[in-house]
Design a protein around this motif. Sequence first.
Motif, short mmCIF file in Angstrom:
data_model
loop_
_atom_site.label_atom_id
_atom_site.label_comp_id
_atom_site.label_asym_id
_atom_site.label_seq_id
_atom_site.Cartn_x
_atom_site.Cartn_y
_atom_site.Cartn_z
N ARG A 246 -2.64 6.24 -10.91
CA ARG A 246 -2.80 6.32 -9.46
C ARG A 246 -3.64 7.53 -9.03
O ARG A 246 -4.10 7.60 -7.89
CB ARG A 246 -1.42 6.41 -8.80
CG ARG A 246 -0.59 5.15 -8.95
CD ARG A 246 -1.08 4.02 -8.09
NE ARG A 246 -0.72 4.21 -6.70
CZ ARG A 246 -0.90 3.29 -5.75
NH1 ARG A 246 -1.46 2.15 -6.06
NH2 ARG A 246 -0.54 3.53 -4.51
N HIS A 247 -3.83 8.45 -9.95
CA HIS A 247 -4.65 9.62 -9.65
C HIS A 247 -6.06 9.50 -10.25
O HIS A 247 -6.76 10.51 -10.41
CB HIS A 247 -3.99 10.90 -10.20
CG HIS A 247 -2.89 11.42 -9.32
ND1 HIS A 247 -1.63 10.86 -9.30
CD2 HIS A 247 -2.85 12.45 -8.43
CE1 HIS A 247 -0.87 11.53 -8.45
NE2 HIS A 247 -1.58 12.49 -7.90
N VAL B 133 0.87 -1.18 0.00
CA VAL B 133 0.00 0.00 0.00
C VAL B 133 0.90 1.23 0.00
O VAL B 133 1.45 1.61 1.04
CB VAL B 133 -0.93 0.02 1.23
CG1 VAL B 133 -1.79 1.28 1.20
CG2 VAL B 133 -1.80 -1.23 1.26
N GLY B 134 1.07 1.84 -1.16
CA GLY B 134 1.99 2.97 -1.28
C GLY B 134 1.32 4.25 -1.73
O GLY B 134 0.09 4.34 -1.82
N GLY B 135 2.15 5.24 -2.00
CA GLY B 135 1.65 6.55 -2.40
C GLY B 135 1.40 6.65 -3.89
O GLY B 135 1.43 5.65 -4.62
N LYS B 136 1.16 7.87 -4.33
CA LYS B 136 0.84 8.10 -5.74
C LYS B 136 2.06 8.41 -6.58
O LYS B 136 1.98 8.43 -7.81
CB LYS B 136 -0.21 9.21 -5.85
CG LYS B 136 -1.53 8.80 -5.20
CD LYS B 136 -2.56 9.90 -5.25
CE LYS B 136 -3.85 9.43 -4.55
NZ LYS B 136 -4.87 10.50 -4.50
N MET C 111 6.40 5.81 -16.07
CA MET C 111 6.14 6.48 -14.79
C MET C 111 4.98 7.46 -14.91
O MET C 111 4.12 7.53 -14.02
CB MET C 111 7.39 7.20 -14.30
CG MET C 111 8.48 6.27 -13.80
SD MET C 111 9.79 7.16 -12.92
CE MET C 111 10.39 8.24 -14.22
N SER C 112 4.93 8.20 -16.00
CA SER C 112 3.85 9.17 -16.20
C SER C 112 2.51 8.46 -16.28
O SER C 112 1.52 8.89 -15.68
CB SER C 112 4.09 9.98 -17.47
OG SER C 112 5.22 10.82 -17.33
N GLY C 113 2.48 7.35 -17.01
CA GLY C 113 1.25 6.57 -17.13
C GLY C 113 0.78 6.03 -15.80
O GLY C 113 -0.42 6.09 -15.47
N SER D 115 -3.30 17.58 -7.11
CA SER D 115 -3.51 16.47 -8.04
C SER D 115 -3.48 16.93 -9.49
O SER D 115 -2.88 16.29 -10.36
CB SER D 115 -4.83 15.76 -7.75
OG SER D 115 -5.91 16.68 -7.80
N LEU D 116 -4.11 18.07 -9.77
CA LEU D 116 -4.12 18.60 -11.13
C LEU D 116 -2.70 18.96 -11.56
O LEU D 116 -2.30 18.69 -12.69
CB LEU D 116 -5.03 19.84 -11.21
CG LEU D 116 -5.11 20.52 -12.58
CD1 LEU D 116 -5.69 19.57 -13.62
CD2 LEU D 116 -5.93 21.80 -12.50
#
Length: 205
Positions: A180-181, A105-108, A173-175, A143-144
């Motif tokens: 994740r967002h 369970v990690g971050g974005k 990474m971008s994808g 987020s934006l």
Amino acid sequence: MNTILAVIAAYLIGSLSFAVVVSKLFGLADPRTYGSKNPGATNVLRSGNKAAAVLTLLGDAVKGWLAVWLASTYAVQFGLDDGSVALVAVAVFLGHLWPVFFKFVGGKGVATAAGVLIGINIWLGVATLATWMIVAFAFRYSSLAALIAAIFAPLYYGFLFGPDVKLLAVFVMSGLLIYRHSQNIANLMNGKESRLGSKKANVKK
């Protein structure tokens, strides 16, 4: 073999969740239990402890930078090529998203991605961070800003260096960051996304 070891090491470095570690050190609630339930600097900030949030941000960014810097610095010594460095970049990012030390369970990945980009090239990192800051200050949505920066990062890399295997890593990474967002995207579209500087969450230790 060295590439495999480097990738495993990078993943383990990425698996160090500074949001959880720093919160524990500061005696704060686990960031996975309040607010967005995302173990990242923005959610730690909702606890009201700015120092903890800053340390989380720096820790997550440094681990991304460190993995790529080590792979790049010792590439010749250990027989690593650009493809190996690209794999290390993705591995440390994956470690942050799905950390083996914290039940996956990690971050974005925003801060870690920034660190990785700086590790690849300082100007790539600066351009991407500047994009994040401009959008964040203009619209007050973290987020934006992350989503726009994720879209521009591969474009910046392509402009600076042209197409190569590291560009593919940046695309991956971008994808993943955009994926994740996904909930944030839905919140933005529905006008439910919280702005930077909004009231802190109801946090219970």
